[in-house]
Design a protein around this motif. Structure first.
Motif, PDB file in Angstrom:
ATOM      1  N   ARG A 146     -12.938 -27.181  -0.589  1.00  0.00           N
ATOM      2  CA  ARG A 146     -14.389 -26.972  -0.652  1.00  0.00           C
ATOM      3  C   ARG A 146     -15.041 -27.200   0.702  1.00  0.00           C
ATOM      4  N   GLN A 147     -14.432 -28.050   1.532  1.00  0.00           N
ATOM      5  CA  GLN A 147     -15.006 -28.350   2.853  1.00  0.00           C
ATOM      6  C   GLN A 147     -14.550 -27.373   3.927  1.00  0.00           C
ATOM      7  N   VAL A 200      -1.173 -27.709  -8.682  1.00  0.00           N
ATOM      8  CA  VAL A 200      -1.383 -27.791  -7.230  1.00  0.00           C
ATOM      9  C   VAL A 200      -1.853 -26.455  -6.652  1.00  0.00           C
ATOM     10  N   PRO A 201      -0.997 -25.441  -6.434  1.00  0.00           N
ATOM     11  CA  PRO A 201      -1.547 -24.200  -5.869  1.00  0.00           C
ATOM     12  C   PRO A 201      -2.565 -23.518  -6.789  1.00  0.00           C
ATOM     13  N   PHE A 202      -2.262 -23.458  -8.076  1.00  0.00           N
ATOM     14  CA  PHE A 202      -3.239 -22.869  -8.997  1.00  0.00           C
ATOM     15  C   PHE A 202      -4.491 -23.741  -9.062  1.00  0.00           C
ATOM     16  N   GLY A 203      -4.318 -25.063  -9.143  1.00  0.00           N
ATOM     17  CA  GLY A 203      -5.467 -25.951  -9.264  1.00  0.00           C
ATOM     18  C   GLY A 203      -6.385 -25.891  -8.059  1.00  0.00           C
ATOM     19  N   HIS A 204      -5.822 -25.918  -6.845  1.00  0.00           N
ATOM     20  CA  HIS A 204      -6.648 -25.827  -5.643  1.00  0.00           C
ATOM     21  C   HIS A 204      -7.338 -24.459  -5.554  1.00  0.00           C
ATOM     22  N   VAL A 208     -11.631 -23.607  -5.734  1.00  0.00           N
ATOM     23  CA  VAL A 208     -12.536 -22.912  -4.813  1.00  0.00           C
ATOM     24  C   VAL A 208     -13.219 -21.743  -5.516  1.00  0.00           C
ATOM     25  N   LEU A 209     -12.494 -21.066  -6.414  1.00  0.00           N
ATOM     26  CA  LEU A 209     -13.115 -19.978  -7.164  1.00  0.00           C
ATOM     27  C   LEU A 209     -14.311 -20.495  -7.976  1.00  0.00           C
TER      28      LEU A 209
END
Length: 382
Positions: A146-147, A200-204, A208-209
């Protein structure tokens, strides 16, 4: 286990001081996320100081202390969280240990920065968020994408009407290689440990979506373990993987936009990360080398009307907001450092720009909805 050094203790952190002391739980002198991201990030910020470290053994703790110039080192996390000069406890260990360590830090009245996923499952996450609320302490969760300047830029473009009304969004991406894994990451093959492709990859990527476009109202999901055997790199041993390696979701956002996401294990020649946002007036396209937007640099392209998307320069006021972080740009520590910097600003300004445990619970809720839908074959509320 006994700590390797004793020191004066206190229960409440002094979060109003100009320099914030950070104690990091889970530090190796040679590898790991604390070494790769948290320590470089904190060293680049003048309003933070690493005041204590802990590791799984006295030997590792001493080695880490020598490597990073930190004198207060422990093999007992309870001693670290009790230190008077530790304002923030950063939990950077494997996910199955998060709840125990986070709970100890919260019980000591400390601000906690916990890596993502917050817990092994939604119940873990809710328990930690409830304890933080009960103790009245601030929290941070490691959803630092997000940052990223590119994500802030995309939000700015959408606010300015670059694409008009958002009609739909599509995201595809690759995770880690699917045929071999290093021994330190073998625990990610066991679904019960809570750190895998879905979280992890899906969660991150999901975070952002949803951060940019809003939450899912409902969704349908499928998931599978298409390569159930994986080789341990160091030994050649093949073990059974119970975590999924394919996750595909389609749903409706609360805005009414259609969204689809497909994250899968690495395949030869596959697209690393491609996210399109399509609207009535234009398109935005965000790309990276893998579906880990919190780590890999993101490129933003855009087009209005029927033009082909062209790369858009991210404004300097976003990329250079904290000049001391310039040396970290492009490195895994960059967005972590920006999260720490934004959190310090949140403390000073009374704002909430960095995701906390409540935000983490929401992301765990959507992941749980994905699991329910994939298991049942039904569309579910998110």
């Amino acid at each position: 286990m006994a700590g390797t050094q004793a020191a004066e203790t206190a229960s409440a952190p002094a979060t109003t001081q100009s320099t914030l002391g950070v104690g990091i739980i889970g530090v190796s002198p040679t590898r790991g996320w604390a070494t790769t991201a948290h320590i470089p990030a904190l060293r680049a910020l003048p309003n933070y100081e690493i005041t204590a470290l802990s590791a799984h053994s006295a030997e590792s703790a001493h080695a880490a202390g020598e490597a990073f110039g930190v004198t207060q080192v422990f093999s007992d996390h309870e001693q670290l969280v009790a230190q008077r000069d530790v304002d923030i406890v950063a939990v950077t260990v494997k996910v199955p240990h998060h709840r125990e360590l986070v709970s100890a830090a919260l019980a000591a009245g400390k601000t906690v920065y916990c890596e993502w996923p917050l817990g092994r499952d939604l119940d873990d996450a809710r328990a930690m968020a409830a304890l933080a609320a009960q103790k009245g302490v601030r929290t941070i969760v490691g959803l630092q994408a997000r940052q990223a300047p590119a994500i802030e830029f995309v939000r700015q473009l959408l606010r300015d009407g670059y694409v008009g009304e958002v009609l739909s969004t599509t995201m595809i991406g690759l995770s880690i290689p699917g045929d071999v894994v290093g021994q330190p990451n073998a625990y990610m093959l066991d679904k019960a440990n809570g750190a895998n492709l879905l979280t992890v990859p899906f969660g991150h990527s999901l975070d952002v979506l949803n951060h940019v476009l809003g939450e899912f109202a409902d969704l349908s999901a499928v998931s599978d373990a298409r390569r159930p055997l994986i080789t341990i790199q160091e030994t050649g041993e093949q073990i059974v993987k119970t975590a999924v390696d394919q996750v595909a979701v389609i749903g409706i956002l609360t805005s009414g936009a259609t969204a689809s996401v497909h994250i899968r294990e690495f395949v030869a020649g596959g697209t690393g990360f491609l996210w399109e946002i399509n609207g009535t007036a234009g398109t935005l396209r965000i790309t990276a080398d893998a579906a880990l937007p919190e780590i890999f640099p993101l490129t933003v392209a855009g087009a209005q009307g029927r033009d082909e998307p062209a790369v858009l320069a991210i404004p300097a006021e976003l990329t250079q907001r904290w000049p001391t972080l310039a040396s970290l740009e492009g490195a895994p520590a960059f967005n972590v450092a920006r999260a720490y910097a934004a959190f310090a600003a949140d403390i000073n300004n009374g704002t909430h720009t960095v995701p906390d445990f409540a935000d983490a619970v929401r992301r765990h809720e959507v992941i749980a909805a994905v699991e329910r839908s994939a298991a049942s074959g039904h569309r579910v509320k998110a």
